[in-house]
Design a protein around this motif. Structure first.
Motif, PDB file in Angstrom:
ATOM      1  N   SER A   1      63.798  32.839  37.758  1.00  0.00           N
ATOM      2  CA  SER A   1      63.085  33.942  38.399  1.00  0.00           C
ATOM      3  C   SER A   1      61.597  33.629  38.542  1.00  0.00           C
ATOM      4  N   ALA A   2      61.002  34.162  39.611  1.00  0.00           N
ATOM      5  CA  ALA A   2      59.573  33.966  39.849  1.00  0.00           C
ATOM      6  C   ALA A   2      58.745  34.531  38.696  1.00  0.00           C
ATOM      7  N   SER A   3      59.213  35.630  38.099  1.00  0.00           N
ATOM      8  CA  SER A   3      58.471  36.206  36.969  1.00  0.00           C
ATOM      9  C   SER A   3      58.526  35.286  35.743  1.00  0.00           C
ATOM     10  N   SER A   4      59.646  34.596  35.538  1.00  0.00           N
ATOM     11  CA  SER A   4      59.734  33.628  34.431  1.00  0.00           C
ATOM     12  C   SER A   4      58.820  32.439  34.685  1.00  0.00           C
ATOM     13  N   ILE A   5      58.776  31.977  35.929  1.00  0.00           N
ATOM     14  CA  ILE A   5      57.893  30.864  36.283  1.00  0.00           C
ATOM     15  C   ILE A   5      56.439  31.262  36.043  1.00  0.00           C
ATOM     16  N   GLN A   6      56.086  32.476  36.450  1.00  0.00           N
ATOM     17  CA  GLN A   6      54.723  32.956  36.246  1.00  0.00           C
ATOM     18  C   GLN A   6      54.401  33.058  34.757  1.00  0.00           C
ATOM     19  N   ALA A   7      55.345  33.541  33.955  1.00  0.00           N
ATOM     20  CA  ALA A   7      55.124  33.669  32.510  1.00  0.00           C
ATOM     21  C   ALA A   7      54.905  32.304  31.864  1.00  0.00           C
ATOM     22  N   ILE A   8      55.644  31.295  32.315  1.00  0.00           N
ATOM     23  CA  ILE A   8      55.471  29.936  31.779  1.00  0.00           C
ATOM     24  C   ILE A   8      54.099  29.403  32.182  1.00  0.00           C
ATOM     25  N   GLU A   9      53.765  29.518  33.461  1.00  0.00           N
ATOM     26  CA  GLU A   9      52.489  28.986  33.952  1.00  0.00           C
ATOM     27  C   GLU A   9      51.285  29.714  33.370  1.00  0.00           C
ATOM     28  N   ASP A  10      51.431  31.002  33.095  1.00  0.00           N
ATOM     29  CA  ASP A  10      50.332  31.786  32.525  1.00  0.00           C
ATOM     30  C   ASP A  10      50.232  31.643  31.007  1.00  0.00           C
ATOM     31  N   GLY A  11      51.206  30.971  30.389  1.00  0.00           N
ATOM     32  CA  GLY A  11      51.180  30.774  28.954  1.00  0.00           C
ATOM     33  C   GLY A  11      51.752  31.926  28.146  1.00  0.00           C
ATOM     34  N   ARG A  12      52.344  32.910  28.807  1.00  0.00           N
ATOM     35  CA  ARG A  12      52.961  34.026  28.081  1.00  0.00           C
ATOM     36  C   ARG A  12      54.290  33.627  27.472  1.00  0.00           C
ATOM     37  N   THR A  13      54.959  32.638  28.063  1.00  0.00           N
ATOM     38  CA  THR A  13      56.170  32.066  27.480  1.00  0.00           C
ATOM     39  C   THR A  13      55.765  30.730  26.883  1.00  0.00           C
ATOM     40  N   VAL A  14      55.629  30.693  25.568  1.00  0.00           N
ATOM     41  CA  VAL A  14      55.115  29.499  24.889  1.00  0.00           C
ATOM     42  C   VAL A  14      56.191  28.439  24.722  1.00  0.00           C
ATOM     43  N   ASP A  15      57.420  28.850  24.520  1.00  0.00           N
ATOM     44  CA  ASP A  15      58.501  27.910  24.234  1.00  0.00           C
ATOM     45  C   ASP A  15      59.692  28.225  25.147  1.00  0.00           C
ATOM     46  N   PRO A  16      59.594  27.873  26.452  1.00  0.00           N
ATOM     47  CA  PRO A  16      60.688  28.189  27.363  1.00  0.00           C
ATOM     48  C   PRO A  16      61.946  27.405  26.990  1.00  0.00           C
ATOM     49  N   GLY A  17      63.070  27.932  27.333  1.00  0.00           N
ATOM     50  CA  GLY A  17      64.340  27.295  27.002  1.00  0.00           C
ATOM     51  C   GLY A  17      64.510  25.944  27.682  1.00  0.00           C
ATOM     52  N   LEU A  18      65.277  25.086  27.062  1.00  0.00           N
ATOM     53  CA  LEU A  18      65.525  23.742  27.561  1.00  0.00           C
ATOM     54  C   LEU A  18      66.092  23.768  28.974  1.00  0.00           C
ATOM     55  N   PHE A  19      67.075  24.623  29.209  1.00  0.00           N
ATOM     56  CA  PHE A  19      67.710  24.644  30.516  1.00  0.00           C
ATOM     57  C   PHE A  19      66.801  25.229  31.590  1.00  0.00           C
ATOM     58  N   THR A  20      65.914  26.120  31.209  1.00  0.00           N
ATOM     59  CA  THR A  20      64.932  26.647  32.155  1.00  0.00           C
ATOM     60  C   THR A  20      63.998  25.530  32.590  1.00  0.00           C
ATOM     61  N   VAL A  21      63.480  24.777  31.636  1.00  0.00           N
ATOM     62  CA  VAL A  21      62.584  23.668  31.946  1.00  0.00           C
ATOM     63  C   VAL A  21      63.324  22.608  32.764  1.00  0.00           C
ATOM     64  N   ALA A  22      64.564  22.331  32.404  1.00  0.00           N
ATOM     65  CA  ALA A  22      65.356  21.338  33.134  1.00  0.00           C
ATOM     66  C   ALA A  22      65.573  21.769  34.586  1.00  0.00           C
ATOM     67  N   ARG A  23      65.894  23.031  34.805  1.00  0.00           N
ATOM     68  CA  ARG A  23      66.102  23.527  36.171  1.00  0.00           C
ATOM     69  C   ARG A  23      64.826  23.411  36.994  1.00  0.00           C
ATOM     70  N   LEU A  24      63.693  23.743  36.387  1.00  0.00           N
ATOM     71  CA  LEU A  24      62.414  23.634  37.083  1.00  0.00           C
ATOM     72  C   LEU A  24      62.092  22.176  37.396  1.00  0.00           C
ATOM     73  N   ALA A  25      62.308  21.307  36.426  1.00  0.00           N
ATOM     74  CA  ALA A  25      62.006  19.881  36.613  1.00  0.00           C
ATOM     75  C   ALA A  25      62.854  19.277  37.728  1.00  0.00           C
ATOM     76  N   VAL A  26      64.134  19.573  37.735  1.00  0.00           N
ATOM     77  CA  VAL A  26      65.011  19.029  38.774  1.00  0.00           C
ATOM     78  C   VAL A  26      64.612  19.572  40.141  1.00  0.00           C
ATOM     79  N   ALA A  27      64.306  20.862  40.210  1.00  0.00           N
ATOM     80  CA  ALA A  27      63.908  21.466  41.487  1.00  0.00           C
ATOM     81  C   ALA A  27      62.613  20.869  42.017  1.00  0.00           C
ATOM     82  N   MET A  28      61.756  20.385  41.110  1.00  0.00           N
ATOM     83  CA  MET A  28      60.478  19.811  41.530  1.00  0.00           C
ATOM     84  C   MET A  28      60.476  18.286  41.468  1.00  0.00           C
ATOM     85  N   HIS A  29      61.638  17.685  41.241  1.00  0.00           N
ATOM     86  CA  HIS A  29      61.784  16.228  41.231  1.00  0.00           C
ATOM     87  C   HIS A  29      60.932  15.566  40.150  1.00  0.00           C
ATOM     88  N   LEU A  30      60.932  16.151  38.944  1.00  0.00           N
ATOM     89  CA  LEU A  30      60.185  15.591  37.821  1.00  0.00           C
ATOM     90  C   LEU A  30      61.134  15.019  36.778  1.00  0.00           C
TER      91      LEU A  30
END
Length: 103
Positions: free
Chosen positions: A45-74
């Motif tokens: 969700s865009a709100s989860s992405i914003q929370a991660i980028e704003d530092g409100r989510t300090v320890d995002p889940g592994l699969f959340t980070v993995a999904r973001l990384a794959v979507a951004m080719h990282l």
């Protein structure tokens, strides 16, 4: 001890800051896409992405980070190997394959 160890026992705060900065840099400066577009590509969700980028989510889940990384080719494999070593985030797919050629 049951469950997660206290955050004070791990250097997660600095690592999560580096990861969030790298994700934001890739999204804004490299891909030049909105949070909404990243949300569409990743299923996060865009709100989860914003929370991660704003530092409100300090320890995002592994699969959340993995999904973001794959979507951004990282490639975040170096991040997964250690919590204390240097943070090296690389493109998932190299465009220069000249080093892969066998003699």
């Amino acid at each position: 001890m049951v469950g997660r160890a206290p955050k004070s026992q791990f250097p997660l705060i600095d690592r999560s800051r580096l990861v969030k900065d790298a994700l934001r840099h890739q999204r804004e400066d490299v891909l030049k896409i909105s949070r909404s577009e990243l949300s569409r590509r990743s299923g996060v969700s865009a709100s989860s992405i914003q929370a991660i980028e704003d530092g409100r989510t300090v320890d995002p889940g592994l699969f959340t980070v993995a999904r973001l990384a794959v979507a951004m080719h990282l490639d975040l494999s170096a991040v997964m190997r250690t919590l204390e070593g240097p943070l090296r985030i690389a493109p998932l797919h190299r465009t220069d394959r000249s080093h892969d050629l066998l003699p």
